[in-house]
Every structure is written in C-alpha cells, then in structure tokens.
Design a protein around this motif. Structure first.
Motif, PDB file in Angstrom:
ATOM      1  N   VAL A   1       0.838  -1.210   0.000  1.00 16.27           N
ATOM      2  CA  VAL A   1       0.000   0.000   0.000  1.00 16.27           C
ATOM      3  C   VAL A   1       0.873   1.259   0.000  1.00 16.27           C
ATOM      4  CG1 VAL A   1      -1.932  -1.143   1.184  1.00 16.27           C
ATOM      5  CG2 VAL A   1      -0.254   0.140   2.524  1.00 16.27           C
ATOM      6  N   ASP A   2       0.343   2.351  -0.571  1.00 21.24           N
ATOM      7  CA  ASP A   2       1.104   3.601  -0.609  1.00 21.24           C
ATOM      8  C   ASP A   2       0.542   4.603   0.400  1.00 21.24           C
ATOM      9  OD1 ASP A   2      -1.163   4.724  -1.697  1.00 21.24           O
ATOM     10  OD2 ASP A   2      -0.221   5.367  -3.584  1.00 21.24           O
ATOM     11  N   ALA A   3       1.078   5.821   0.373  1.00 20.18           N
ATOM     12  CA  ALA A   3       0.685   6.825   1.373  1.00 20.18           C
ATOM     13  C   ALA A   3      -0.793   7.177   1.272  1.00 20.18           C
ATOM     14  CB  ALA A   3       1.551   8.074   1.189  1.00 20.18           C
ATOM     15  N   SER A   4      -1.327   7.219   0.047  1.00 20.60           N
ATOM     16  CA  SER A   4      -2.751   7.579  -0.095  1.00 20.60           C
ATOM     17  C   SER A   4      -3.631   6.493   0.531  1.00 20.60           C
ATOM     18  CB  SER A   4      -3.111   7.765  -1.578  1.00 20.60           C
ATOM     19  OG  SER A   4      -3.066   6.516  -2.261  1.00 20.60           O
ATOM     20  N   GLU A   5      -3.191   5.256   0.410  1.00 19.66           N
ATOM     21  CA  GLU A   5      -3.970   4.151   1.000  1.00 19.66           C
ATOM     22  C   GLU A   5      -3.848   4.157   2.527  1.00 19.66           C
ATOM     23  OE1 GLU A   5      -2.016   1.293  -1.767  1.00 19.66           O
ATOM     24  OE2 GLU A   5      -4.051   0.477  -1.942  1.00 19.66           O
ATOM     25  N   ARG A   6      -2.641   4.481   3.007  1.00 18.74           N
ATOM     26  CA  ARG A   6      -2.473   4.565   4.474  1.00 18.74           C
ATOM     27  C   ARG A   6      -3.396   5.639   5.041  1.00 18.74           C
ATOM     28  NH1 ARG A   6       3.029   3.329   3.141  1.00 18.74           N
ATOM     29  NH2 ARG A   6       3.646   5.514   3.000  1.00 18.74           N
ATOM     30  N   GLU A   7      -3.532   6.718   4.301  1.00 19.03           N
ATOM     31  CA  GLU A   7      -4.397   7.802   4.784  1.00 19.03           C
ATOM     32  C   GLU A   7      -5.853   7.326   4.883  1.00 19.03           C
ATOM     33  OE1 GLU A   7      -3.807  11.386   2.547  1.00 19.03           O
ATOM     34  OE2 GLU A   7      -5.501  12.371   3.548  1.00 19.03           O
ATOM     35  N   LEU A   8      -6.298   6.584   3.875  1.00 13.87           N
ATOM     36  CA  LEU A   8      -7.676   6.074   3.900  1.00 13.87           C
ATOM     37  C   LEU A   8      -7.885   5.081   5.045  1.00 13.87           C
ATOM     38  CD1 LEU A   8      -8.467   5.439   0.113  1.00 13.87           C
ATOM     39  CD2 LEU A   8      -9.558   7.121   1.631  1.00 13.87           C
ATOM     40  N   LEU A   9      -6.888   4.240   5.268  1.00 12.56           N
ATOM     41  CA  LEU A   9      -6.989   3.274   6.371  1.00 12.56           C
ATOM     42  C   LEU A   9      -7.066   4.013   7.713  1.00 12.56           C
ATOM     43  CD1 LEU A   9      -4.377   0.683   5.060  1.00 12.56           C
ATOM     44  CD2 LEU A   9      -6.824   0.223   5.371  1.00 12.56           C
ATOM     45  N   ALA A  10      -6.246   5.059   7.841  1.00 14.90           N
ATOM     46  CA  ALA A  10      -6.228   5.816   9.103  1.00 14.90           C
ATOM     47  C   ALA A  10      -7.542   6.559   9.320  1.00 14.90           C
ATOM     48  CB  ALA A  10      -5.049   6.785   9.106  1.00 14.90           C
ATOM     49  N   ILE A  11      -7.997   7.247   8.287  1.00 17.39           N
ATOM     50  CA  ILE A  11      -9.228   8.055   8.410  1.00 17.39           C
ATOM     51  C   ILE A  11     -10.426   7.173   8.743  1.00 17.39           C
ATOM     52  CG2 ILE A  11     -10.901   9.426   7.079  1.00 17.39           C
ATOM     53  CD1 ILE A  11      -8.476  10.577   5.540  1.00 17.39           C
ATOM     54  N   SER A  12     -10.462   5.987   8.113  1.00 12.60           N
ATOM     55  CA  SER A  12     -11.611   5.090   8.328  1.00 12.60           C
ATOM     56  C   SER A  12     -11.483   4.289   9.622  1.00 12.60           C
ATOM     57  CB  SER A  12     -11.733   4.132   7.144  1.00 12.60           C
ATOM     58  OG  SER A  12     -10.547   3.365   7.041  1.00 12.60           O
ATOM     59  N   GLY A  13     -10.330   4.376  10.285  1.00 14.49           N
ATOM     60  CA  GLY A  13     -10.135   3.617  11.531  1.00 14.49           C
ATOM     61  C   GLY A  13      -9.982   2.119  11.297  1.00 14.49           C
ATOM     62  N   THR A  14      -9.555   1.747  10.077  1.00 11.60           N
ATOM     63  CA  THR A  14      -9.396   0.318   9.755  1.00 11.60           C
ATOM     64  C   THR A  14      -8.048  -0.192  10.254  1.00 11.60           C
ATOM     65  OG1 THR A  14     -10.611   0.764   7.704  1.00 11.60           O
ATOM     66  CG2 THR A  14      -9.482  -1.379   7.881  1.00 11.60           C
ATOM     67  N   PRO A  15      -8.032  -1.182  11.149  1.00 15.69           N
ATOM     68  CA  PRO A  15      -6.735  -1.708  11.571  1.00 15.69           C
ATOM     69  C   PRO A  15      -6.091  -2.564  10.492  1.00 15.69           C
ATOM     70  CG  PRO A  15      -8.517  -2.857  12.714  1.00 15.69           C
ATOM     71  CD  PRO A  15      -9.159  -1.810  11.846  1.00 15.69           C
ATOM     72  N   VAL A  16      -4.773  -2.574  10.503  1.00 15.27           N
ATOM     73  CA  VAL A  16      -3.998  -3.458   9.617  1.00 15.27           C
ATOM     74  C   VAL A  16      -3.439  -4.587  10.464  1.00 15.27           C
ATOM     75  CG1 VAL A  16      -1.854  -3.606   8.271  1.00 15.27           C
ATOM     76  CG2 VAL A  16      -3.400  -1.667   7.945  1.00 15.27           C
ATOM     77  N   VAL A  17      -3.515  -5.817   9.963  1.00 18.36           N
ATOM     78  CA  VAL A  17      -2.891  -6.941  10.662  1.00 18.36           C
ATOM     79  C   VAL A  17      -1.708  -7.420   9.836  1.00 18.36           C
ATOM     80  CG1 VAL A  17      -3.189  -9.324  11.438  1.00 18.36           C
ATOM     81  CG2 VAL A  17      -4.982  -7.637  11.880  1.00 18.36           C
ATOM     82  N   VAL A  18      -0.518  -7.371  10.441  1.00 20.60           N
ATOM     83  CA  VAL A  18       0.692  -7.793   9.728  1.00 20.60           C
ATOM     84  C   VAL A  18       1.041  -9.240  10.092  1.00 20.60           C
ATOM     85  CG1 VAL A  18       1.609  -5.460   9.528  1.00 20.60           C
ATOM     86  CG2 VAL A  18       2.249  -6.841  11.498  1.00 20.60           C
ATOM     87  N   ASN A  19       1.671  -9.918   9.154  1.00 17.35           N
ATOM     88  CA  ASN A  19       1.991 -11.350   9.285  1.00 17.35           C
ATOM     89  C   ASN A  19       3.417 -11.549   8.780  1.00 17.35           C
ATOM     90  OD1 ASN A  19      -1.049 -12.668   9.523  1.00 17.35           O
ATOM     91  ND2 ASN A  19      -0.972 -10.832   8.262  1.00 17.35           N
ATOM     92  N   THR A  20       4.356 -11.167   9.610  1.00 21.06           N
ATOM     93  CA  THR A  20       5.737 -11.008   9.177  1.00 21.06           C
ATOM     94  C   THR A  20       6.359 -12.296   8.636  1.00 21.06           C
ATOM     95  OG1 THR A  20       5.915  -9.360  10.909  1.00 21.06           O
ATOM     96  CG2 THR A  20       7.971 -10.152   9.971  1.00 21.06           C
ATOM     97  N   VAL A  21       6.168 -13.391   9.355  1.00 23.13           N
ATOM     98  CA  VAL A  21       6.853 -14.624   8.956  1.00 23.13           C
ATOM     99  C   VAL A  21       6.291 -15.144   7.636  1.00 23.13           C
ATOM    100  CG1 VAL A  21       7.511 -16.938   9.663  1.00 23.13           C
ATOM    101  CG2 VAL A  21       7.297 -15.136  11.370  1.00 23.13           C
ATOM    102  N   SER A  22       4.971 -15.063   7.494  1.00 26.28           N
ATOM    103  CA  SER A  22       4.351 -15.482   6.244  1.00 26.28           C
ATOM    104  C   SER A  22       4.877 -14.640   5.085  1.00 26.28           C
ATOM    105  CB  SER A  22       2.831 -15.343   6.354  1.00 26.28           C
ATOM    106  OG  SER A  22       2.241 -15.379   5.081  1.00 26.28           O
TER     107      SER A  22
END
Ligand SMILES: [Zn+2]
Length: 455
Positions: free
Chosen positions: A268-289
């Motif tokens: 995702v890029d900065a514009s997508e991060r902004e949308l995720l932040a504004i909408s309050g959508t959490p991101v779940v990361v899966n580092t090992v996968s």
C-alpha cells in the motif's frame, strides 16, 4: 460455567500501561473476570461456593491469553505436502499450493483442521483466533463446522469465509451467503463464536461480486476481513482493471471501518495509508508469512506515523503467537535497519491492538486483565531470574516465556488446557483420524492439475 478462583499467582498484564502483581488472586464468575488483586484471597471471596473450581497457581505466572488476528486453520493440511514444482512468485504460491489445497477440503477435513490447529493454538497460549476460511468444494455450512470443532475444544473464534469469484459467480454468491448465514447465527450471542465477512483479495473479487455483497449485507455492520496488497499482483490488478488502488476500491465499496481488518498491506502507498487511518481500519501484519512468501515486509513505521492501528497475526504459518511477535520485532528491525526500533510498537500491537480488534468483533472485552473482561488467560511455568516489574514485564514475556511453558489455559472461565494438554480431545486418537483425512485431501490435491506458471 460457574466460578473459578485462582490463588497464589504472579499476575502480569504486559501492556504498555500494564501491571505486575507478585502474589495475587483472580476470581471468575460466569465466564468473566469478577475480581483480581494482590495478596491472599479476602474472606468475602474465600467463602465456600458450591461447584467453584480452584487452582493453586504457586510458581506460575498468569497472563492474558494471546490473540491471533489473522489465521487460516485449513493451512494445517499443507504440513509435509509437496506441490511438485518450485513456485516463482506469490501467484504461483497460491496456484501451486493454496488453491489446490482449499479445493480439496470437504467437511471432515474442515472439522479436523479446526480441531487440530485449534488445539495447537490453545497449547501455545492463544485463546482467540480470527480465522479466514476457504473450502470451495464445501462452502455452505463450513463456518458452522469449524465453529462446532472450536467450541468443542474451547477456543474463542471469529470466523469468515473468503469470498472470491475466481471460480465463477455461483461460488462467490455461495461465499457471501455462508458469511451472512453464520454471522446472523452467532451475532450477539456472547458465546465463543463471532462472525464477520471475509473476502479473499481485491484481485479475486470483481465489482459485480462487491455489488452483490453490498446488497445482501443490507443494514448489518459485520466488518470485513480481507487480504490487501500481499503480493504485487493485487495492486497491479486493481490499477489495471479499476483505475484505482486497492484501499480506494475497498473504501468505495464501503468495506473499510473499525470492525474491518486489512491484512498484510505490503504494497500500500501513502494515499492508501491515509484512507486506512481516516476510516479507523486496523492493519494486521503477518511477518513470517510475508518473509516465507518472499513478498517483502509492510511499511509499519509509516503506517503507525499515519495513525493506523497495527495488529499481529500468523496467516496460518504457525499457531504460535510467542514466535510470531518475536519475529515481527526482528523482521521490522531488519527491514528498517534499526536495532532499537519497534519495541513498544510490537508490544502495543500484540497486547493492546489485537485486544481492541477482537473486542470490537466479539462485543466484549477480550485479551485484557480487568474486571468485566472475558476470563481468557494462561498460566505460564516461568521462573524469573531477574526483577520483573510493570516497566519490563513485556521483556520477560518476550525473552523468557514461550509456548512450551504454557501449562494451563482458561477460556470463558473454563479450564481447557491443563499440563499442556487440551482436555476435550485425545491427541493420539485425533492424530490417527487426521492422518486418514489427510490421505484423502492429498490425493485430491495431487489430482488437481497445476495452472501454468506466471513467469
Ligand atoms: Zn491470509
């Protein structure tokens, strides 16, 4: 249910603003933490209560149960499997392994993978999983099958089915209906099961499917669980077909919000991060996968700076959250070449954000040690060689504790693991049965031919 009293425990809540009680007690009533404090059990709590269970936890450390906010129980049947050829990129991994495996799962395999993989989760001290399920040959009823299996072993769960039209619209519609059927069945029951709506990923879901989903969801607010920009193909597909980036597409479809989970977000890029932040959508990361699939690691630092809440899941790679949050820290330090970064952020992601995500979806406080929270906790057989206090508690969890040391697990006030064994199942019988089912799954897997490689 009823009452459960734990005495003589060291109680550790390893949150950023957590606490340590060197010697204390915790009382459970009707599946909920009714009280906890330092010292000996006070007289009004110690009075005899018919049917009350008691645990003397001397020498044990009590922690909140760990939460896994992105899991694929069905991945269990990939253990030891051979795809027969090398995968060159992320799409190959899906085509060579996962899309042949999920198509090979029938009811017995779904039930068995939930039981076995759920058992592994419990034994590692995980008390809630948010699962993302796929079994295209057995869609309708699949979430109830998983839920029955998980309910039997006592693991709290939030389930969804991965909607996709990569195999045609009838299967996409079946996936939509299965999500909604299960969501309606369990919603607001405050039992072990909760539901949400799953989508595989933007590049396997057309606009027609999104429109059908929206219509069928109606006034419900289920929350959406979707893989986002895990491999480069996903973002490229969205830009090509729809002229917009994935998160913008999800936003336009009304799929973002605090009850949703955007999984991975590697590309995702900065514009997508902004949308995720504004909408309050959490991101779940899966580092090992991500490292295993060689897709890169997400820009977690930039996500946090944008105000996104980041949680941690395993993507089915492992059931062991102790292992996952350790690897998340070292993976991020490696990515950013920052040997002192991400300590507090990983602590917050694992202990606080995962609890917030699960609590929103289950409608109750989960993953916290506080009065009124779900009584989901673990007793770890941990001797502390150095001082243990609120300021360094996560350091002890991180460097000293492990899944191997989990002795007892309590979910919803019920003891479900004791002496590192899941009480509801006989592991030897289960292993025998599972291997029989695996034979059929693998035979089907071998019959499904490869698609051409993508490079
Ligand atoms: Zn996944």
């Amino acid at each position: 249910m009823g009452e459960l009293l734990v005495r003589n425990a060291r109680i550790v809540y390893p949150a950023t603003r957590g606490f340590v009680i060197d010697h204390g007690w915790l009382l459970v009533r009707e599946g909920v933490i009714a009280g906890l404090a330092a010292g000996s059990v006070p007289l009004e709590v110690a009075r005899p209560v018919a049917g009350r269970q008691e645990i003397d936890a001397a020498g044990m450390t009590l922690l909140p149960g760990l939460l896994n906010t992105h899991m694929h129980l069905y991945s269990m049947y990939s253990r030891g499997i051979s795809t027969g050829r090398a995968s060159h990129n992320f799409l190959d991994v899906l085509q060579d392994l996962w899309w042949r495996l999920d198509r090979s799962l029938l009811k017995d395999a779904c039930w068995m993978s939930a039981t076995f993989s759920g058992m592994d989760s419990l034994r590692c001290g995980t008390t809630t999983i948010i699962d993302h399920h796929a079994s295209p040959s057995y869609v309708t009823g699949s979430l109830s099958t998983l839920s029955d299996a998980l309910g039997k072993i006592g693991l709290r769960h939030v389930l969804s089915y991965e909607i996709t039209d990569r195999n045609g619209m009838p299967e996409a519609v079946e996936g939509i209906e299965e999500n909604l059927r299960f969501f309606d069945e369990v919603h607001d029951k405050r039992q072990l099961a909760s539901g949400m709506v799953g989508l595989h990923a933007s590049f396997t879901v057309s606009d027609a499917t999104l429109a059908t989903l929206r219509k069928r969801v109606g006034s419900r607010d289920p929350g959406y669980h979707v893989h986002v920009a895990e491999g480069a193909i996903d973002e490229a597909d969205s830009l090509n077909k729809y002229g917009k980036r994935i998160v913008a597409r999800l936003d336009d479809a009304g799929l973002l919000g605090p009850r949703s989970i955007a999984v991975h977000c590697v590309g995702v890029d900065a514009s997508e991060r902004e949308l995720l932040a504004i909408s309050g959508t959490p991101v779940v990361v899966n580092t090992v996968s991500n490292m295993n699939n060689a897709v890169g690691l997400p820009a977690v630092r930039e996500m946090l700076e944008a105000g996104i809440h980041v949680g941690i899941g395993t993507d089915g790679y492992t059931a062991n959250m102790f292992e996952e949050f350790r690897n998340t820290l070292v993976g991020l330090r490696h990515r950013y070449e920052d040997p002192s970064g991400f300590w507090t952020q990983v602590q917050e992601a694992q202990i606080e954000t995962n609890a917030d995500i699960v609590s929103r979806l289950t409608g109750r406080s989960v993953g916290r040690l506080e009065e009124g929270a779900a009584a989901d906790f673990v007793l770890v057989d941990y001797a502390s060689p150095t001082p243990l206090n609120p300021g360094n508690a996560f350091g002890h969890v991180f460097f000293g504790m492990s899944a191997d040391l989990v002795d007892t697990v309590v979910v919803n006030g019920n003891v479900v693991v004791k002496g590192h064994r899941v009480l509801a199942v006989n592991r030897e019988d289960l292993e025998r049965e599972s291997q029989k089912v695996a034979k059929a799954v693998w035979e089907s897997f071998d019959r499904l031919s490869w698609l051409p490689t993508s490079n």
